[in-house]
Design an enzyme around this catalytic site. Sequence first.
Site, mmCIF file in Angstrom:
data_model
loop_
_atom_site.group_PDB
_atom_site.id
_atom_site.type_symbol
_atom_site.label_atom_id
_atom_site.label_comp_id
_atom_site.label_asym_id
_atom_site.label_seq_id
_atom_site.Cartn_x
_atom_site.Cartn_y
_atom_site.Cartn_z
ATOM 1 N N HIS A 59 0.815 -1.216 0.000
ATOM 2 C CA HIS A 59 0.000 0.000 0.000
ATOM 3 C C HIS A 59 0.849 1.266 0.000
ATOM 4 C CE1 HIS A 59 -4.287 -1.251 0.554
ATOM 5 N NE2 HIS A 59 -3.681 -2.400 0.732
ATOM 6 N N VAL A 63 1.722 3.708 -4.174
ATOM 7 C CA VAL A 63 1.229 5.087 -4.242
ATOM 8 C C VAL A 63 2.409 6.054 -4.317
ATOM 9 C CG1 VAL A 63 -0.186 6.843 -3.096
ATOM 10 C CG2 VAL A 63 -0.814 4.436 -2.917
ATOM 11 N N ASP A 67 7.741 5.731 0.366
ATOM 12 C CA ASP A 67 8.128 6.934 1.101
ATOM 13 C C ASP A 67 7.410 7.103 2.431
ATOM 14 O OD1 ASP A 67 5.571 7.484 0.272
ATOM 15 O OD2 ASP A 67 6.102 9.161 -1.030
ATOM 16 N N SER A 69 4.419 7.515 3.053
ATOM 17 C CA SER A 69 3.272 8.432 3.044
ATOM 18 C C SER A 69 2.049 7.754 3.659
ATOM 19 C CB SER A 69 2.963 8.905 1.621
ATOM 20 O OG SER A 69 2.613 7.822 0.774
ATOM 21 N N PRO A 155 -5.034 -1.574 -6.629
ATOM 22 C CA PRO A 155 -6.128 -2.356 -7.225
ATOM 23 C C PRO A 155 -7.191 -2.707 -6.192
ATOM 24 C CG PRO A 155 -3.978 -3.218 -7.887
ATOM 25 C CD PRO A 155 -3.728 -2.219 -6.792
ATOM 26 N N HIS A 185 -1.938 -13.225 -0.646
ATOM 27 C CA HIS A 185 -3.248 -13.590 -0.097
ATOM 28 C C HIS A 185 -3.241 -15.000 0.485
ATOM 29 C CE1 HIS A 185 -5.519 -10.424 -2.778
ATOM 30 N NE2 HIS A 185 -4.823 -9.886 -1.804
ATOM 31 N N SER A 186 -2.096 -15.657 0.429
ATOM 32 C CA SER A 186 -1.942 -16.950 1.091
ATOM 33 C C SER A 186 -2.038 -16.801 2.603
ATOM 34 C CB SER A 186 -0.586 -17.574 0.719
ATOM 35 O OG SER A 186 -0.295 -18.696 1.507
ATOM 36 N N ASP A 235 -6.544 -18.834 3.575
ATOM 37 C CA ASP A 235 -6.114 -20.216 3.416
ATOM 38 C C ASP A 235 -6.399 -20.947 4.724
ATOM 39 O OD1 ASP A 235 -4.778 -22.607 3.144
ATOM 40 O OD2 ASP A 235 -2.791 -21.723 2.950
ATOM 41 N N ASP A 243 2.897 -19.533 1.270
ATOM 42 C CA ASP A 243 3.237 -20.654 0.396
ATOM 43 C C ASP A 243 2.292 -20.707 -0.799
ATOM 44 O OD1 ASP A 243 0.857 -21.545 1.462
ATOM 45 O OD2 ASP A 243 1.739 -23.189 2.616
#
Length: 317
Positions: A59, A63, A67, A69, A155, A185-186, A235, A243
Site C-alpha cells: 500500500h 502510491v 516513502d 506516506s 487495485p 493472499h496466502s 487459506d 506458500d
Amino acid sequence: MTLNKHHCCSTFIFLLLILLSQFYSESCPSAAEIIKQQVIKLYNKHGNTAVSWVRNLFHDCMVKSCDASLLLRRVKGMESEQESDRSFGMRNFKYINTIKEAVEKECPMTVSCADIVSLSARDGIVMLGGPRIEMRSGRKDSKQSYPTEVQNTIPNHNDTIDLVLARFQSIGIDTPGTVALLGAHSVGRVHCVNLVHRLYPTVDPTLDPEHAEYLKRRCPTPDPDPKAVLYSRNDLETPMILDNMYYKNLLKHKGLLMVDQQLTSHPLTSPLVEKMAADNGYFHDQFAKAVLLLSENNPLNEDQGEIRKDCRYVNLV
C-alpha cells in the site's frame, strides 16, 4: 526502443545513487538488526503483525513512492491515505512507531520510516515462511500524503485482471511478478464486506459450493457491519505460511476475492497459477523479485524527502 533502454538504465543508475545495500553501515550499523529483532518480538506477541508489514509495503510503495506516506495521520490541511476504502482492514500501524522508537534510541534521526516499512516487510516475509529478500536502503520519507492517488493506484478486490496487470506493469512488475504478489493472499484474512457479493443473493458459480457454504457460516448476512470482526482466512490449511497453497486453492475454486479467482480464467495468468501451484520454489522466486521491485519504486532524493522523527507526522520546520 533505444529511448526505453536509456530510460531503464537511467532509472537503474538513479536507484543505485539513492539506495545502497549497506546504506547505514557507518551512520547506524545496527539498524537492520534492530528492525529484525523488533519484528520478531512483535510477531511472537502479535503474529498478525507480519501480515501487516507485507500489506504496508504494497500500500505504501504502489502510491507514488516507497516513502512512508501511508503512515501519515490526518492533520489540519492534510488527509491520510489510511482513510481510503482501499485501506480497509489495515491495522498495526502503531507498531511501526514501536520499531521506529527502538531505532531512534540507537540512531536518532538517521533511519527513515520508509526504510522501516520496507525492512519490516522483508523480515515479516521470513517470519511467514517466505523467501529472504536482500533489500537496499536509503529511502527518504514523504512530506505529504496522497489520498486521492490511492484510488488510482491500489487495485480493488473486484477489479479486472487486465487492470491489475496494468497497475503493476506501470511500476515495472511483469505478469509472473503480479501473479506472485497476489500470492500474498496466502496469509491473512478477508472481511465479509469484501466477500458477500459472491455469496448473496446467489452464490457465484465460480465458487466451490461446499466452500461457499462454509463462507456463509462465516458471513451469515449480506450486509455485514464493517466494524465487526467478521472474516474468513484466505487459506484454511496453512493460514500463516506464505506458500503456494493459495494457487492450489484457486484451482479448487476456493479463491475468496473476485480478483483472486479471475487469475484461473485469464489466458495470461492461468498457466502461471498452475505453475506456482505445482512449484513453491518458483512462486517464492517470482515473489522475491516482485517485492524487490516494489520496494524500490521511485525513491525520493534528499531534497524531496526527510527523515521523520515520528512516522505519523512530518517534521516541524
